[in-house]
Design an enzyme around this catalytic site. Sequence first.
Site, PDB file in Angstrom:
ATOM      1  N   ASN A  79       0.869  -1.182   0.000  1.00 20.77           N
ATOM      2  CA  ASN A  79       0.000   0.000   0.000  1.00 20.77           C
ATOM      3  C   ASN A  79       0.903   1.228   0.000  1.00 20.77           C
ATOM      4  O   ASN A  79       1.506   1.554   1.024  1.00 20.77           O
ATOM      5  CB  ASN A  79      -0.908  -0.014   1.242  1.00 20.77           C
ATOM      6  N   LYS A 129       0.061   4.275  -0.263  1.00 22.48           N
ATOM      7  CA  LYS A 129      -0.568   5.465   0.335  1.00 22.48           C
ATOM      8  C   LYS A 129      -0.309   6.675  -0.581  1.00 22.48           C
ATOM      9  O   LYS A 129      -0.342   6.511  -1.797  1.00 22.48           O
ATOM     10  CB  LYS A 129      -0.055   5.667   1.761  1.00 22.48           C
ATOM     11  N   HIS A 157      -9.477   1.724   5.133  1.00 21.06           N
ATOM     12  CA  HIS A 157      -8.173   1.813   5.800  1.00 21.06           C
ATOM     13  C   HIS A 157      -8.300   2.736   7.018  1.00 21.06           C
ATOM     14  O   HIS A 157      -9.044   3.723   6.978  1.00 21.06           O
ATOM     15  CB  HIS A 157      -7.122   2.353   4.820  1.00 21.06           C
ATOM     16  N   GLU A 195      -6.507   4.993   8.096  1.00 15.90           N
ATOM     17  CA  GLU A 195      -6.211   6.415   7.816  1.00 15.90           C
ATOM     18  C   GLU A 195      -7.424   7.108   7.208  1.00 15.90           C
ATOM     19  O   GLU A 195      -7.661   8.292   7.453  1.00 15.90           O
ATOM     20  CB  GLU A 195      -4.969   6.515   6.910  1.00 15.90           C
ATOM     21  N   GLU A 205      -5.389  -4.803  10.462  1.00 18.01           N
ATOM     22  CA  GLU A 205      -4.327  -3.821  10.661  1.00 18.01           C
ATOM     23  C   GLU A 205      -4.540  -3.106  11.995  1.00 18.01           C
ATOM     24  O   GLU A 205      -5.288  -2.102  12.046  1.00 18.01           O
ATOM     25  CB  GLU A 205      -4.342  -2.791   9.535  1.00 18.01           C
ATOM     26  N   GLY A 214       2.857   2.086  10.825  1.00 18.12           N
ATOM     27  CA  GLY A 214       3.845   3.158  10.699  1.00 18.12           C
ATOM     28  C   GLY A 214       4.625   3.430  11.976  1.00 18.12           C
ATOM     29  O   GLY A 214       5.294   4.454  12.090  1.00 18.12           O
ATOM     30  N   SER A 235       3.583  -2.391  10.145  1.00 23.15           N
ATOM     31  CA  SER A 235       5.040  -2.504  10.332  1.00 23.15           C
ATOM     32  C   SER A 235       5.603  -3.853   9.851  1.00 23.15           C
ATOM     33  O   SER A 235       6.512  -4.409  10.461  1.00 23.15           O
ATOM     34  CB  SER A 235       5.423  -2.248  11.787  1.00 23.15           C
TER      35      SER A 235
HETATM   36  P1  13P Z   1       3.150   0.270   7.609  1.00 24.93           P
HETATM   37  O1  13P Z   1       3.616  -1.027   6.973  1.00 24.93           O
HETATM   38  O2  13P Z   1       3.923   1.449   7.153  1.00 24.93           O
HETATM   39  O3  13P Z   1       3.074   0.123   9.094  1.00 24.93           O
HETATM   40  O4  13P Z   1       1.649   0.523   7.101  1.00 24.93           O
HETATM   41  C1  13P Z   1       0.724  -0.510   7.147  1.00 24.93           C
HETATM   42  C2  13P Z   1      -0.483  -0.106   6.405  1.00 24.93           C
HETATM   43  O5  13P Z   1      -1.188   0.817   6.795  1.00 24.93           O
HETATM   44  C3  13P Z   1      -0.794  -0.828   5.168  1.00 24.93           C
HETATM   45  O6  13P Z   1      -2.062  -0.523   4.701  1.00 24.93           O
END
Ligand code: 13P
Length: 241
Positions: free
Chosen positions: A9, A11, A96, A98, A165, A171, A204
Amino acid sequence: MRKIIIAGNWKMHKTQKKALEFLQESKSNLEEMNGTREVVLCAPFTALSVMSKSLYAGLIHLAAQNIHWEDEGAYTGEISGAMLTELGVDYVVVGHSERRQYFGETNETVNLRVLAAQRHGLIPILCVGESKLQRDRGETEPVIINQVKQSLINVNQSNLVIAYEPIWAIGTGDTCEATEANRVIGIIRSQLSNEEVTIQYGGSVKPSNVDEIMAQPEIDGVLVGGASLDSVGFARIVNYQ
Ligand code: 13P
């Protein structure tokens, strides 16, 4: 047999130029990949068209990062299913954390977006996960079960991927213990009527922990954020042992 899906992803990262460079750099690494694994790149809307026309498009499947529930209309800034299918997209990330956190997504709008994806022949990657506060209060299970139930109202479970997740692991470098991710994913699976749904872990994931995560029996893939931006690191994740 449940499908193994390794997804990156991106983003809000990578211009068209950078996306094409990534594909070119990934060519040999992805060609070596064991054919039993499906590789998906969740790219920004702006990069999807050039990626699907690229010489290397056959190495991967493309995903969008959002979809609107209406087929068209006065929804400034949104993207419809028909706009995505035209670009050669197979999957779409929905719900997601976010989007839930910064853009007001609720289980209700997530459900509408999942339904829209399926209506257009796209496979939704439905994201669920608890916050740190919810985990500390011992609410992980009810939160996750509620997200799954609400998001899947009237949804056909044959064309569906779920990603667990935990928000506190995204992150932060703070990966959820593989056995704990396995346990929660088992709970998610217990809520489904179709045993064949691929359920990924995200949060992560890196080259150094993917092997342990993928060794868990309930975990059918990973949804990788930061570590998917680098073609070498992502190739190592795709080629997990
Ligand atoms: P990270 O791998 O950067 O922690 O992000 C995970 C994520 O949100 C994938 O959709």
